[in-house]
Design a protein around this motif. Structure first.
Motif, short mmCIF file in Angstrom:
data_model
loop_
_atom_site.label_atom_id
_atom_site.label_comp_id
_atom_site.label_asym_id
_atom_site.label_seq_id
_atom_site.Cartn_x
_atom_site.Cartn_y
_atom_site.Cartn_z
N SER A 138 34.79 7.34 -6.16
CA SER A 138 35.95 8.10 -5.67
C SER A 138 35.49 9.48 -5.23
O SER A 138 34.39 9.94 -5.60
CB SER A 138 37.00 8.22 -6.78
N LEU A 139 36.35 10.16 -4.49
CA LEU A 139 36.02 11.53 -4.07
C LEU A 139 35.80 12.41 -5.31
O LEU A 139 34.86 13.21 -5.35
CB LEU A 139 37.14 12.09 -3.19
N ASP A 140 36.63 12.24 -6.33
CA ASP A 140 36.46 13.05 -7.55
C ASP A 140 35.14 12.75 -8.25
O ASP A 140 34.52 13.65 -8.82
CB ASP A 140 37.64 12.83 -8.51
N GLU A 141 34.72 11.49 -8.21
CA GLU A 141 33.41 11.17 -8.83
C GLU A 141 32.27 11.82 -8.05
O GLU A 141 31.31 12.33 -8.63
CB GLU A 141 33.23 9.65 -8.90
N MET A 142 32.38 11.83 -6.72
CA MET A 142 31.33 12.49 -5.93
C MET A 142 31.35 14.00 -6.19
O MET A 142 30.31 14.64 -6.27
CB MET A 142 31.52 12.18 -4.44
N ARG A 143 32.56 14.55 -6.37
CA ARG A 143 32.66 15.99 -6.70
C ARG A 143 31.98 16.28 -8.04
O ARG A 143 31.27 17.27 -8.19
CB ARG A 143 34.14 16.40 -6.80
N LYS A 144 32.22 15.41 -9.01
CA LYS A 144 31.61 15.60 -10.34
C LYS A 144 30.08 15.59 -10.24
O LYS A 144 29.41 16.43 -10.83
CB LYS A 144 32.10 14.47 -11.27
N ILE A 145 29.55 14.65 -9.46
CA ILE A 145 28.09 14.56 -9.30
C ILE A 145 27.55 15.88 -8.74
O ILE A 145 26.61 16.46 -9.28
CB ILE A 145 27.73 13.38 -8.35
N VAL A 146 28.18 16.36 -7.67
CA VAL A 146 27.68 17.56 -7.01
C VAL A 146 27.81 18.78 -7.93
O VAL A 146 26.88 19.57 -8.08
CB VAL A 146 28.40 17.78 -5.66
N THR A 147 28.96 18.92 -8.59
CA THR A 147 29.18 20.09 -9.44
C THR A 147 28.19 20.13 -10.61
O THR A 147 27.55 21.15 -10.87
CB THR A 147 30.63 20.06 -10.01
N GLU A 148 28.03 19.00 -11.29
CA GLU A 148 27.12 18.99 -12.44
C GLU A 148 25.67 19.17 -12.00
O GLU A 148 24.88 19.83 -12.66
CB GLU A 148 27.27 17.68 -13.21
N ALA A 149 25.32 18.58 -10.86
CA ALA A 149 23.94 18.67 -10.39
C ALA A 149 23.61 20.10 -9.95
O ALA A 149 22.52 20.60 -10.22
CB ALA A 149 23.71 17.69 -9.25
N LYS A 150 24.58 20.74 -9.31
CA LYS A 150 24.33 22.13 -8.86
C LYS A 150 24.02 23.03 -10.06
O LYS A 150 23.18 23.91 -9.97
CB LYS A 150 25.55 22.66 -8.11
N ALA A 151 24.71 22.78 -11.17
CA ALA A 151 24.48 23.61 -12.37
C ALA A 151 23.04 23.46 -12.87
O ALA A 151 22.51 24.35 -13.52
CB ALA A 151 25.47 23.22 -13.46
N LEU A 152 22.42 22.33 -12.55
CA LEU A 152 21.02 22.11 -12.98
C LEU A 152 20.01 22.61 -11.95
O LEU A 152 18.82 22.67 -12.22
CB LEU A 152 20.78 20.61 -13.22
N GLY A 153 20.49 22.91 -10.73
CA GLY A 153 19.58 23.42 -9.68
C GLY A 153 19.47 22.51 -8.47
O GLY A 153 18.75 22.83 -7.52
N THR A 154 20.16 21.38 -8.46
CA THR A 154 20.08 20.44 -7.34
C THR A 154 21.08 20.84 -6.24
O THR A 154 22.27 20.98 -6.52
CB THR A 154 20.42 19.00 -7.81
N HIS A 155 20.57 21.01 -5.03
CA HIS A 155 21.45 21.41 -3.92
C HIS A 155 21.28 20.52 -2.69
O HIS A 155 21.61 20.93 -1.58
CB HIS A 155 21.17 22.87 -3.52
N PHE A 156 20.70 19.34 -2.87
CA PHE A 156 20.45 18.45 -1.75
C PHE A 156 20.95 17.06 -2.15
O PHE A 156 20.55 16.53 -3.19
CB PHE A 156 18.95 18.42 -1.43
N PHE A 157 21.84 16.49 -1.34
CA PHE A 157 22.43 15.19 -1.67
C PHE A 157 22.35 14.27 -0.46
O PHE A 157 22.52 14.71 0.68
CB PHE A 157 23.90 15.36 -2.09
N MET A 158 22.05 13.01 -0.74
CA MET A 158 21.96 12.03 0.35
C MET A 158 22.96 10.90 0.08
O MET A 158 23.11 10.47 -1.06
CB MET A 158 20.55 11.47 0.45
N PHE A 159 23.58 10.45 1.15
CA PHE A 159 24.51 9.33 1.05
C PHE A 159 23.81 8.06 1.52
O PHE A 159 23.27 8.01 2.63
CB PHE A 159 25.75 9.57 1.91
N THR A 160 23.83 7.05 0.65
CA THR A 160 23.25 5.76 1.00
C THR A 160 24.35 4.72 0.83
O THR A 160 25.51 5.07 0.67
CB THR A 160 22.05 5.46 0.06
N GLY A 161 24.02 3.46 0.86
CA GLY A 161 25.11 2.51 0.70
C GLY A 161 24.62 1.08 0.68
O GLY A 161 23.49 0.84 0.30
N GLY A 162 25.50 0.27 1.22
CA GLY A 162 26.68 0.43 2.01
C GLY A 162 26.48 1.34 3.24
O GLY A 162 25.46 1.99 3.40
#
Ligand code: SF4
Length: 466
Positions: A138-162
């Protein structure tokens, strides 16, 4: 950190404007400032190599830089450069390096996520085609991933799939909410249109990697009839809108010559692609075709052709990464959160986009808890899986390593349709690994190898005391 980032952005934007006034004269001056600000965070070559590129018209990358400036929307390129350099590069890298030491686990530079399992194509050897259309983050799950990861220092995300662009509306929302991150979507190109090009340009932090397999014949063989033409159409649209895009190429025994030929490189450059990401075919899933695995000679061909074409004297002006043969530049396997990991459309945290096993789910755990799970800890403790970086993978080149990891952690198959045991998967790689080992040794010992910055567990005091 937020204050530091916004200060650097305030300094960086006028600097980029200054570059645009006279790139040849002003980029060398900027490089000097960059080196002074970041100190010893990056190797010396990070500064000396670009200087030669900018000032030497005989360097093939000189053409690349000025073509990129000319072909890319100015505001988009400015945003991408600043976010990549300041948020993902400087701030992100220093934060996650500190966190790796403090938290005693891998912290990734990049996280891959599948917004959906849905895809409108059925490519040979792609697991997504087997997964169906019923699974989504869900959009909220993707938000959670980005927010928690940013707090650790991650600022690069890739979309795969699907096919991630099935969820283009949510992707645009997510990237617009996170301007301090860079995003890349791997796409089959079929959903790229004028409106999407304008939207991604406006967001300023998204690039697309278009999947292509060489010629029309080799692309349509694997991806379906008419797909090659649709990729070219998408490239033309992206070029027209002055967006940044590249290609994603899976090499196999059938297309390895086509995807490394001069003609293919020239076509990509002419079409406006700025980078090409090469992936080795992996025999994943119950109907994987092991005949698509390369012979040692075929893989050597790929290794040499890609490196030859990177030559600053007579190469091709496009940035390439060959994920199976470039291990020396990143210290081997980057999975398990060492530099990246993957979250599938069910929320399962997998060590790698090709390793479909998990013991953690982001619907139940934080990103940090996933990184500290037994499965990810086995990666952390086991890396590098081989000191020959031409044999980096715990599956493809060291299948005994993946068997062991899955056995001791009890991680479960995350194949959404038909669970595959580690034994079933690894047994498809045993012969390949055995055949490749002597050739990899021969090539590896040809010359002195690059020594990247690493934070292996084996070099820590804890590991030495064990
Ligand atoms: S697990 Fe294999 S394919 Fe994945 S990053 Fe490591 S070496 Fe590459």
């Amino acid at each position: 950190m937020k204050f530091k980032a916004s200060t650097l952005h305030k300094i960086g934007r006028p600097l980029v404007n200054y570059v645009y006034k006279n790139p040849k004269k002003n980029i060398p001056k900027i490089l000097k400032v960059g080196k002074a600000v970041t100190g010893n965070l990056f190797p010396e070559a990070t500064w000396t190599m670009p200087l030669d590129v900018i000032t030497n018209p005989n360097n093939i990358w000189n053409e690349f830089v000025y073509r990129t400036i000319e072909q890319t929307d100015r505001e988009l390129l400015t945003n991408l450069l600043l976010t990549f350099g300041i948020d993902a590069g400087y701030i992100g890298t220093s934060t996650l390096r500190e966190n790796r030491d403090k938290l005693k686990c891998n912290i990734p530079w990049i996280i891959l996520m599948d917004p959906t399992s849905a895809c409108n194509l059925k490519c040979k050897g792609c697991w997504a085609a087997e997964y169906g259309h019923h699974s989504n983050l869900s959009l909220d799950e993707m938000r959670k991933i980005v927010t928690e990861a940013k707090a650790l220092g991650t600022h690069f995300f890739m979309f795969t799939g699907g096919e991630p662009l099935v969820r283009k509306k949510d992707i645009l929302t997510l990237i617009s909410e996170n301007k301090d991150c860079i995003f890349l979507a791997f796409t089959n190109s079929t959903l790229v249109d004028d409106q999407f090009c304008e939207d991604m340009k406006k967001a300023g932090n998204l690039t697309l990697a278009l999947s292509i397999e060489g010629t029309e014949e080799t692309t349509d063989f694997r991806r379906g009839e008419g797909v090659y033409k649709r990729v070219l159409d998408a490239m033309a649209l992206l070029k027209k809108h002055k967006c940044i895009f590249g290609t994603s190429i899976c090499y196999t025994s059938k297309n390895y010559e086509a995807v490394t030929s001069d003609e293919f490189y020239d076509m990509e450059i002419e079409a406006g692609a700025k980078y090409a990401l090469y992936f080795h075919y992996m025999p994943i899933g119950s109907d994987a075709d092991t005949d698509l695995l390369l012979t040692p000679e075929q893989r050597e061909h790929v290794y040499r052709e890609i490196r030859n074409k990177r030559s600053h004297k007579n190469g091709k002006a496009i940035f390439t990464m060959d994920f199976q043969n470039d291990g020396e530049f990143v210290g081997g396997c980057i999975a398990g959160g060492r530099n990246y990991f993957h979250i599938n459309s069910e929320g399962d945290a997998e060590p790698c986009v090709f390793i479909h096993y998990s013991d953690s789910n982001i619907r139940e755990k934080s990103i940090l808890e996933c990184l500290r799970s037994p499965l990810f800890k086995q990666y952390y403790k086991g890396q590098p899986f081989n000191d020959n970086m031409l044999r980096p993978c715990p599956m493809l080149e060291n299948p005994q390593a993946l068997r062991h990891i899955i056995e001791v952690t009890g991680a479960k198959s995350t194949n959404l349709n038909c669970p595959e045991s580690a034994e079933q998967l690894c047994s498809k790689c045993d012969r390949y690994a055995k055949n490749w080992a002597p050739k990899a040794k021969e090539i590896w010992e040809e010359k002195e190898r690059f020594k990247p910055f690493t934070q292996y567990y084996r070099d820590t005091d804890e590991a030495k005391n064990e």
